[in-house]
Design a protein around this motif. Structure first.
Motif, mmCIF file in Angstrom:
data_model
loop_
_atom_site.group_PDB
_atom_site.id
_atom_site.type_symbol
_atom_site.label_atom_id
_atom_site.label_comp_id
_atom_site.label_asym_id
_atom_site.label_seq_id
_atom_site.Cartn_x
_atom_site.Cartn_y
_atom_site.Cartn_z
ATOM 1 N N HIS A 188 0.838 -1.198 0.000
ATOM 2 C CA HIS A 188 0.000 0.000 0.000
ATOM 3 C C HIS A 188 0.872 1.247 0.000
ATOM 4 O O HIS A 188 1.830 1.354 0.776
ATOM 5 C CB HIS A 188 -0.916 0.000 1.222
ATOM 6 N N LEU A 189 0.544 2.190 -0.863
ATOM 7 C CA LEU A 189 1.300 3.432 -0.981
ATOM 8 C C LEU A 189 0.389 4.614 -0.747
ATOM 9 O O LEU A 189 -0.785 4.593 -1.118
ATOM 10 C CB LEU A 189 1.934 3.547 -2.376
ATOM 11 N N THR A 190 0.927 5.647 -0.146
ATOM 12 C CA THR A 190 0.182 6.884 0.053
ATOM 13 C C THR A 190 0.946 8.029 -0.600
ATOM 14 O O THR A 190 2.178 8.013 -0.678
ATOM 15 C CB THR A 190 -0.003 7.194 1.550
ATOM 16 N N THR A 191 0.203 9.013 -1.089
ATOM 17 C CA THR A 191 0.792 10.201 -1.704
ATOM 18 C C THR A 191 0.455 11.404 -0.838
ATOM 19 O O THR A 191 -0.693 11.590 -0.446
ATOM 20 C CB THR A 191 0.236 10.414 -3.125
ATOM 21 N N ARG A 192 1.450 12.204 -0.549
ATOM 22 C CA ARG A 192 1.252 13.378 0.305
ATOM 23 C C ARG A 192 2.187 14.500 -0.130
ATOM 24 O O ARG A 192 3.115 14.294 -0.919
ATOM 25 C CB ARG A 192 1.508 13.024 1.772
ATOM 26 N N ARG A 193 1.951 15.660 0.427
ATOM 27 C CA ARG A 193 2.813 16.802 0.143
ATOM 28 C C ARG A 193 4.187 16.599 0.779
ATOM 29 O O ARG A 193 4.315 15.996 1.846
ATOM 30 C CB ARG A 193 2.184 18.086 0.696
ATOM 31 N N TYR A 194 5.194 17.128 0.113
ATOM 32 C CA TYR A 194 6.568 17.056 0.609
ATOM 33 C C TYR A 194 6.692 17.767 1.958
ATOM 34 O O TYR A 194 6.055 18.801 2.202
ATOM 35 C CB TYR A 194 7.491 17.710 -0.416
ATOM 36 N N GLN A 195 7.540 17.213 2.817
ATOM 37 C CA GLN A 195 7.875 17.839 4.092
ATOM 38 C C GLN A 195 9.397 17.907 4.230
ATOM 39 O O GLN A 195 10.127 17.118 3.615
ATOM 40 C CB GLN A 195 7.263 17.047 5.249
ATOM 41 N N ASP A 196 9.868 18.807 5.067
ATOM 42 C CA ASP A 196 11.306 19.046 5.186
ATOM 43 C C ASP A 196 12.092 17.783 5.553
ATOM 44 O O ASP A 196 13.231 17.605 5.098
ATOM 45 C CB ASP A 196 11.589 20.134 6.225
ATOM 46 N N HIS A 197 11.507 16.905 6.359
ATOM 47 C CA HIS A 197 12.252 15.714 6.771
ATOM 48 C C HIS A 197 12.433 14.703 5.634
ATOM 49 O O HIS A 197 13.163 13.720 5.782
ATOM 50 C CB HIS A 197 11.579 15.043 7.971
ATOM 51 N N ASP A 198 11.778 14.943 4.485
ATOM 52 C CA ASP A 198 11.919 14.072 3.313
ATOM 53 C C ASP A 198 13.158 14.411 2.488
ATOM 54 O O ASP A 198 13.515 13.663 1.572
ATOM 55 C CB ASP A 198 10.701 14.194 2.388
ATOM 56 N N LYS A 199 13.799 15.528 2.790
ATOM 57 C CA LYS A 199 14.785 16.090 1.858
ATOM 58 C C LYS A 199 15.914 15.130 1.524
ATOM 59 O O LYS A 199 16.244 14.937 0.343
ATOM 60 C CB LYS A 199 15.361 17.386 2.414
ATOM 61 N N GLU A 200 16.523 14.518 2.499
ATOM 62 C CA GLU A 200 17.678 13.651 2.223
ATOM 63 C C GLU A 200 17.305 12.504 1.289
ATOM 64 O O GLU A 200 18.023 12.212 0.323
ATOM 65 C CB GLU A 200 18.234 13.094 3.536
#
Length: 221
Positions: free
Chosen positions: A2-14
């Motif tokens: 199962h996959l979810t799509t969401r808006r980018y957040q700062d902790h995703d950067k790396e």
């Protein structure tokens, strides 16, 4: 899975930067193979081999052919690694400012449910051409482990739906001719090839050797 799509957040950067870098640089070898297998390159390789053999037997042929192959690799490598280096220093350095500071722009990530591992991403920036407003799709990248499961279509549809909701007329994008899987995906999603060009951030003679073109596609919404 199962996959979810969401808006980018700062902790995703790396994770996002790593996904972006590897996703672009993996096209180096396919572009090398495409360039080396073209009729013109095969003929040139054969000519170099014959010339080298006549001048210095088998060793001469090996040196000339290897030199040509090395030049082709260098031109392909330069195209993609320089692109990554430039983007990491510009728009990808501050993703929020580049893709989320305006209401009609967006950056999304796809992650695995439970694990929360980012396995895909896509962005869109609103553009204007006179009175026409449209979206330009950027930074589509999918983790190799999550390809061929519909994630690319899902992220592309996210951009299409977003742009339609905001009253834009179309979505445009650019990709390279070596990204054949991406081109096939976009065609499946209704995008049409508009034009191609070869003027990029590297010298034109390199583009002639690597035989890569930039493909512009668009879809009305």
């Amino acid at each position: 899975m199962h996959l979810t799509t969401r808006r980018y957040q700062d902790h995703d950067k790396e994770t996002v930067l790593s996904l972006f870098s590897h996703g672009i640089e993996e096209h180096i070898w396919p572009s090398v193979q495409n360039a080396m297998s073209s009729p013109l390159s095969l003929g040139f390789t054969l000519g170099l081999g014959i010339t080298g053999y006549l001048l210095a037997s088998g060793l001469g042929a090996l040196v000339l052919v290897s030199g040509w192959a090395g030049l082709v690799y260098y031109c392909c490598h330069k195209l993609y690694t320089e692109f990554v280096r430039d983007k990491l220093q510009t728009d990808m350095q501050d993703i929020v400012a580049s893709y989320m500071s305006q209401p009609d722009d967006g950056f999304w990530v796809a992650e695995t449910a439970g694990e929360g591992k980012v396995v895909g991403m896509v962005a869109v920036v609103a553009k204007k051409n006179g009175a026409e407003r449209y979206g330009e799709l950027f930074r589509m990248n999918i983790s190799p482990s999550m390809r061929r499961v519909g994630l690319g279509s899902r992220l592309t549809q996210t951009v299409l739906d977003f742009c339609k909701q905001r009253g834009m007329t179309k979505v445009v994008l650019e990709t390279s001719s070596s990204q054949t899987a991406g081109i096939a995906l976009y065609q499946k999603m209704g995008f049409k090839h508009v034009r191609s060009y070869t003027k990029t951030h590297i010298p034109n003679w390199m583009m002639k050797i690597n035989r890569v073109t930039i493909v512009v596609m668009e879809r009305s919404i």
